[in-house]
Design a protein around this motif. Structure first.
Motif, PDB file in Angstrom:
ATOM      1  N   GLN A  43      71.514  11.985  45.877  1.00 51.44           N
ATOM      2  CA  GLN A  43      71.273  12.863  44.722  1.00 51.44           C
ATOM      3  C   GLN A  43      70.624  14.175  45.190  1.00 51.44           C
ATOM      4  O   GLN A  43      69.668  14.662  44.603  1.00 51.44           O
ATOM      5  CB  GLN A  43      70.355  12.163  43.702  1.00 51.44           C
ATOM      6  N   SER A  44      71.172  14.695  46.286  1.00 50.37           N
ATOM      7  CA  SER A  44      70.550  15.883  46.887  1.00 50.37           C
ATOM      8  C   SER A  44      71.609  16.884  47.334  1.00 50.37           C
ATOM      9  O   SER A  44      72.758  16.513  47.601  1.00 50.37           O
ATOM     10  CB  SER A  44      69.735  15.492  48.115  1.00 50.37           C
ATOM     11  N   ASP A  45      71.144  18.142  47.418  1.00 47.72           N
ATOM     12  CA  ASP A  45      71.977  19.194  48.014  1.00 47.72           C
ATOM     13  C   ASP A  45      71.524  19.378  49.446  1.00 47.72           C
ATOM     14  O   ASP A  45      70.317  19.490  49.707  1.00 47.72           O
ATOM     15  CB  ASP A  45      71.748  20.526  47.281  1.00 47.72           C
ATOM     16  N   PHE A  46      72.499  19.415  50.347  1.00 49.86           N
ATOM     17  CA  PHE A  46      72.168  19.699  51.745  1.00 49.86           C
ATOM     18  C   PHE A  46      72.789  21.034  52.129  1.00 49.86           C
ATOM     19  O   PHE A  46      73.644  21.580  51.417  1.00 49.86           O
ATOM     20  CB  PHE A  46      72.680  18.590  52.664  1.00 49.86           C
ATOM     21  N   PHE A  47      72.435  21.505  53.297  1.00 46.80           N
ATOM     22  CA  PHE A  47      72.852  22.852  53.667  1.00 46.80           C
ATOM     23  C   PHE A  47      72.960  22.948  55.190  1.00 46.80           C
ATOM     24  O   PHE A  47      71.955  22.738  55.889  1.00 46.80           O
ATOM     25  CB  PHE A  47      71.772  23.814  53.139  1.00 46.80           C
ATOM     26  N   PHE A  48      74.164  23.178  55.687  1.00 47.76           N
ATOM     27  CA  PHE A  48      74.339  23.423  57.121  1.00 47.76           C
ATOM     28  C   PHE A  48      74.007  24.889  57.379  1.00 47.76           C
ATOM     29  O   PHE A  48      74.836  25.763  57.167  1.00 47.76           O
ATOM     30  CB  PHE A  48      75.773  23.117  57.554  1.00 47.76           C
ATOM     31  N   PHE A  49      72.749  25.117  57.770  1.00 46.59           N
ATOM     32  CA  PHE A  49      72.329  26.520  57.942  1.00 46.59           C
ATOM     33  C   PHE A  49      72.825  27.081  59.273  1.00 46.59           C
ATOM     34  O   PHE A  49      73.202  26.331  60.164  1.00 46.59           O
ATOM     35  CB  PHE A  49      70.807  26.642  57.827  1.00 46.59           C
ATOM     36  N   ARG A  50      72.831  28.425  59.346  1.00 40.77           N
ATOM     37  CA  ARG A  50      73.326  29.074  60.570  1.00 40.77           C
ATOM     38  C   ARG A  50      72.149  29.275  61.529  1.00 40.77           C
ATOM     39  O   ARG A  50      71.256  30.051  61.257  1.00 40.77           O
ATOM     40  CB  ARG A  50      73.960  30.423  60.197  1.00 40.77           C
ATOM     41  N   TYR A  51      72.190  28.556  62.642  1.00 39.88           N
ATOM     42  CA  TYR A  51      71.090  28.643  63.621  1.00 39.88           C
ATOM     43  C   TYR A  51      71.009  30.025  64.266  1.00 39.88           C
ATOM     44  O   TYR A  51      72.035  30.649  64.559  1.00 39.88           O
ATOM     45  CB  TYR A  51      71.307  27.606  64.731  1.00 39.88           C
ATOM     46  N   ASN A  52      69.778  30.480  64.464  1.00 40.83           N
ATOM     47  CA  ASN A  52      69.622  31.733  65.210  1.00 40.83           C
ATOM     48  C   ASN A  52      68.531  31.594  66.278  1.00 40.83           C
ATOM     49  O   ASN A  52      68.018  32.574  66.776  1.00 40.83           O
ATOM     50  CB  ASN A  52      69.321  32.904  64.263  1.00 40.83           C
ATOM     51  N   LEU A  53      68.210  30.321  66.606  1.00 43.87           N
ATOM     52  CA  LEU A  53      67.084  30.110  67.538  1.00 43.87           C
ATOM     53  C   LEU A  53      67.571  29.902  68.971  1.00 43.87           C
ATOM     54  O   LEU A  53      67.130  28.987  69.662  1.00 43.87           O
ATOM     55  CB  LEU A  53      66.269  28.884  67.083  1.00 43.87           C
ATOM     56  N   GLN A  59      62.058  26.142  59.746  1.00 48.94           N
ATOM     57  CA  GLN A  59      61.925  26.494  58.323  1.00 48.94           C
ATOM     58  C   GLN A  59      62.242  27.983  58.125  1.00 48.94           C
ATOM     59  O   GLN A  59      62.923  28.365  57.168  1.00 48.94           O
ATOM     60  CB  GLN A  59      60.493  26.213  57.828  1.00 48.94           C
ATOM     61  N   ALA A  60      61.763  28.813  59.054  1.00 51.72           N
ATOM     62  CA  ALA A  60      62.031  30.254  58.962  1.00 51.72           C
ATOM     63  C   ALA A  60      63.528  30.513  59.061  1.00 51.72           C
ATOM     64  O   ALA A  60      64.103  31.325  58.320  1.00 51.72           O
ATOM     65  CB  ALA A  60      61.290  30.981  60.080  1.00 51.72           C
ATOM     66  N   ASN A  61      64.168  29.763  59.984  1.00 49.25           N
ATOM     67  CA  ASN A  61      65.612  29.911  60.193  1.00 49.25           C
ATOM     68  C   ASN A  61      66.392  29.517  58.928  1.00 49.25           C
ATOM     69  O   ASN A  61      67.316  30.206  58.481  1.00 49.25           O
ATOM     70  CB  ASN A  61      66.026  29.034  61.372  1.00 49.25           C
ATOM     71  N   ILE A  62      65.960  28.401  58.305  1.00 49.47           N
ATOM     72  CA  ILE A  62      66.636  27.934  57.087  1.00 49.47           C
ATOM     73  C   ILE A  62      66.473  28.987  55.987  1.00 49.47           C
ATOM     74  O   ILE A  62      67.439  29.358  55.311  1.00 49.47           O
ATOM     75  CB  ILE A  62      66.066  26.574  56.622  1.00 49.47           C
ATOM     76  N   LEU A  63      65.245  29.478  55.862  1.00 51.81           N
ATOM     77  CA  LEU A  63      64.970  30.490  54.837  1.00 51.81           C
ATOM     78  C   LEU A  63      65.872  31.713  55.048  1.00 51.81           C
ATOM     79  O   LEU A  63      66.493  32.224  54.106  1.00 51.81           O
ATOM     80  CB  LEU A  63      63.491  30.903  54.900  1.00 51.81           C
ATOM     81  N   GLU A  64      65.970  32.130  56.294  1.00 47.52           N
ATOM     82  CA  GLU A  64      66.775  33.327  56.570  1.00 47.52           C
ATOM     83  C   GLU A  64      68.249  33.085  56.269  1.00 47.52           C
ATOM     84  O   GLU A  64      68.938  33.938  55.720  1.00 47.52           O
ATOM     85  CB  GLU A  64      66.598  33.752  58.024  1.00 47.52           C
ATOM     86  N   SER A  65      68.740  31.864  56.633  1.00 47.83           N
ATOM     87  CA  SER A  65      70.144  31.550  56.384  1.00 47.83           C
ATOM     88  C   SER A  65      70.439  31.533  54.880  1.00 47.83           C
ATOM     89  O   SER A  65      71.522  31.922  54.441  1.00 47.83           O
ATOM     90  CB  SER A  65      70.482  30.213  57.026  1.00 47.83           C
ATOM     91  N   ILE A  66      69.410  31.094  54.072  1.00 45.99           N
ATOM     92  CA  ILE A  66      69.585  31.111  52.608  1.00 45.99           C
ATOM     93  C   ILE A  66      69.628  32.563  52.136  1.00 45.99           C
ATOM     94  O   ILE A  66      70.508  32.963  51.355  1.00 45.99           O
ATOM     95  CB  ILE A  66      68.440  30.350  51.904  1.00 45.99           C
ATOM     96  N   LEU A  67      68.703  33.357  52.671  1.00 48.64           N
ATOM     97  CA  LEU A  67      68.643  34.756  52.220  1.00 48.64           C
ATOM     98  C   LEU A  67      69.909  35.522  52.626  1.00 48.64           C
ATOM     99  O   LEU A  67      70.406  36.363  51.890  1.00 48.64           O
ATOM    100  CB  LEU A  67      67.400  35.449  52.813  1.00 48.64           C
ATOM    101  N   GLN A  68      70.423  35.194  53.834  1.00 47.64           N
ATOM    102  CA  GLN A  68      71.645  35.876  54.312  1.00 47.64           C
ATOM    103  C   GLN A  68      72.905  35.250  53.699  1.00 47.64           C
ATOM    104  O   GLN A  68      73.992  35.803  53.834  1.00 47.64           O
ATOM    105  CB  GLN A  68      71.774  35.759  55.831  1.00 47.64           C
TER     106      GLN A  68
END
Ligand code: ADP
Length: 670
Positions: free
Chosen positions: A220-230, A291-300
């Motif tokens: 019952q969740s949304d997941f997100f394959f974020f774009r790594y930048n590390l 967490q910073a990377n995930i946040l940025e991927s959401i913002l981008q």
């Protein structure tokens, strides 16, 4: 409109059906294989391929808008406390940051533990956070989970905005290797820490679903394959130690107006770190950076988008079908090469797509499909080929036996036929000579026909006997020194009356020649066959010229030419002229008796001497047959001892049956 005959339509239909079948078989098999593979857990492989793609992709540079503030080992040492430091220190940090007017402050720290340390009052922290928020800086606390559920901040800090800040690790769902590849976006309808922070920043709406996010029903969740930048070898997010801020040892401008993420990064505590696709080192990349990377991927809004199951299945089916088709149609080695090339090309193409557009095409199933089909089909092909070879071998053995039988049969029959045929001819000639008044003109004509038909039959039997002699390897030259001009003259002589009947003039231009070693009987046979043909295939009234001369271009020898002004022949007809039983099919030849063996035997006899028999001819302009004979035969022994391989005599006999016996014989025996 031209309508096609029914047979042709059937053939076209059959061909189309066969081609369709050939294309459908690999596709069908590929589909079944890939569909079955989709039930096999290949995520362990896919995860490695995914990591490879992440490591080698074009990676966005980490944003300078986000700065990490770390409660690290140095901070704790200098403050002489424990992780994560008492709440009073955290309140002091917020107070130190407030004048810098950060864009937002994210605080994923276990404040329950901080509150326990030194039993400090949470109010100072609450006041500091509220002051900041009043001045326009959103503050978001990050919480964790335990078996009972989300652990809320200690009262009264629970009044501050907070969201779940757990870093997802692939446990039992994807690869099981505890690597962080995706983020939890929403659970039970509530946004988690990075999404909530993006919302607090006012950059995304409440119901924002970034590219690459997907719903998991069971969780019952949304997941997100974020774009790594590390990427390890590139600069990451700016980091400032909490102690440096507390002691005022920092450049205020580096933090002014930034999104600040505050967290613990203790080298002693592996729970502050997570493994990434770049490295399996458990204490290399802090969760705070992730967490910073995930946040940025959401913002981008640049997450990794997965291709739907049906599309992945289609791609896997096509690639597997290509390998299947290739392995079936080509040799096992080129099948292996094709599998390798196809697999590599698929990996490259899907990698570029991933790198450029963030579209993730699964590679595990297509690769497994290709390899599996190769390993299943190659043994199948080898078995099929082995069976075919075995059948071919058997057929070949039978053919050799049949050829042997046929040779024996031909030899027996022709020997036995020769005597009665000679007797018929002899008796017909005798009767003709003794013919008196009791014989009418028509009786005499019939006797002549009998005689000439018997003669023709005799010639045919002789040719067959020559052929069986050649095939059985008993062929030998009886050489003698001979002036070939005498052979030419005697051959011409024997055809003079036939030529006269057709009003054809035979001329000779013979240069004086030195004697050469030949088998006179065989050379006479060749000359007679060529003269006979020249007369047969020329219209009445023509001219036939025989020439002889020395010809020493390649070796000392003589050249004999038989030139006629007959019907000639085309290039395609010339190509098969010296084959066994070959007769050119045209009006002229069907009305002329012949066996199609003369030229085959002639060339064989000439080549047995080491000579050459060639022809120059064009339709309607006559033909010139040239015989070149060496002064001394060069290939006699090898020729005599090595018979020509049986070249499908039986087949040719069958094919040429109607022409093998001359029409005149058929006519006269009716
Ligand atoms: P055949 O008994 O039929 O004459 P050959 O082997 O001697 O057999 O000749 C093969 C075929 O080559 C003939 O059937 C004829 O069609 C063609 N041919 C041979 N010699 C000539 C020629 N001088 N002019 C035209 N066609 C010829």
């Amino acid at each position: 409109m031209v309508s096609r005959p029914a047979g042709e339509i059937d053939r076209v239909r059959y061909f189309k059906f066969k081609t369709l079948g050939k294309a459908l078989f690999p596709l069908g098999l590929g589909f079944i294989l890939c569909f079955a593979l989709s039930y096999v857990d290949l995520n362990w492989l896919e995860a490695r391929l995914y990591d490879f793609r992440v490591q080698n992709s074009l990676t966005p540079t980490p944003s300078s808008e986000i700065v990490l503030i770390t409660w690290d080992d140095r901070t704790i040492r200098e403050l002489e406390t424990e992780f994560p430091a008492p709440l009073s220190h955290h309140a002091a940090l917020l107070n130190a940051l407030a004048p810098l007017r950060p864009r937002a402050v994210g605080y994923p720290i276990d404040l329950n533990r901080a509150a326990e340390l030194g039993k400090t009052s949470p109010h100072a922290f609450l006041t500091a956070a509220r002051t900041m928020m009043r001045e326009g800086t959103p503050v978001l606390l990050g919480t964790t989970l335990d078996v009972t559920g989300e652990i809320h901040p200690p009262a009264p800090l629970h009044q501050l905005p907070h969201a779940l800040a757990i870093t997802h690790k692939d446990g039992n769902v994807f690869s099981g290797d505890k690597v962080t590849r995706r983020a939890l976006l929403r659970t039970d309808g509530k946004a988690t820490f990075p999404l909530r922070l993006a919302q607090e920043l006012g950059r995304v709406s409440e119901d924002f679903h970034p590219t690459g996010s997907y719903w998991v029903e069971e969780a019952q969740s949304d997941f997100f394959f974020f774009r790594y930048n590390l990427k390890p070898d590139r600069p990451s997010y700016a980091r400032v130690s909490a102690i440096d801020i507390l002691k005022g040892r920092f450049e205020p401008e580096s933090l002014r107006g930034k999104i600040l993420l505050v967290g613990t990064v203790s080298r002693e505590d592996s729970s502050d770190f997570s493994m990434t696709p770049y490295s399996k080192n458990p204490v290399l990349v802090p969760k705070l950076a992730i967490q910073a990377n995930i946040l940025e991927s959401i913002l981008q809004n640049n997450g990794i988008q997965q291709l739907p199951f049906s599309m992945n299945l289609l791609i896997a089916t096509i690639t597997t079908a290509l390998v299947i088709g290739w392995v079936i149609l080509s040799s096992p080695f080129s099948g292996l090469l094709a599998t390798f090339v196809l697999g590599l090309s698929f990996l490259l193409v899907s990698h570029f797509i991933f790198s450029l557009s963030g579209l993730w095409i699964r590679a595990a199933e297509p690769l497994a499909g290709m390899l599996l089909s190769y390993y299943v089909l190659v043994p199948y092909r080898l078995i099929r080929e082995y069976k075919a070879r075995w059948a071919y071998q058997r057929r070949n053995d039978i053919l050799i036996q049949v050829e042997e039988l046929k040779r024996n049969f031909l030899s027996l029959v022709t020997h036995d036929l020769k005597t009665p045929v000679a007797r018929i001819q002899g008796l017909a000639d005798l009767l003709l000579r003794r013919a008196d008044h009791r014989f009418t003109a028509s009786d005499k004509e019939t006797l002549k026909h009998i005689s000439s038909a018997a003669e023709e039959l005799d010639r045919f039997i002789n040719s067959l006997l020559e052929l069986t002699r050649i095939d059985s390897g008993k062929f030998e030259l009886n050489l003698a020194s001979k002036d070939v001009n005498t052979l030419i003259e005697s051959s011409i002589e024997s055809f003079q009356s036939l030529a006269r009947e057709k009003n054809i003039t035979i001329e000779n231009q013979l240069e004086p020649l030195f004697p050469i070693r030949v088998d006179p009987l065989l050379i006479s046979k060749v000359l007679r066959n060529l003269i006979d043909n020249a007369i047969k295939y020329s219209p009445p009234g023509g001219m036939l010229t025989l020439t002889s001369q020395e010809e020493n271009t390649t070796a000392p020898g003589v050249l004999i030419c038989v030139k006629d002004q007959g019907i000639g022949m085309s290039e395609s007809e010339k190509a098969q002229l010296f084959s066994r039983f070959y007769r050119i099919k045209n009006e002229q030849t069907t009305n002329t008796s012949g066996t199609g063996l003369g030229l085959y035997l002639s060339r064989y006899f000439i080549e047995a001497h080491g000579g050459k028999l060639t022809v120059q001819s064009s339709p309607g302009e006559g033909s010139t047959f040239s015989i070149w004979l060496p002064e001394v035969p060069t290939t006699k022994t090898s020729f005599a001892s090595s018979p020509r391989p049986p070249t499908g005599l039986l087949t040719r006999l069958k094919q040429n049956q109607p022409q093998a016996v001359s029409p005149s014989i058929q006519e006269q025996t009716r």
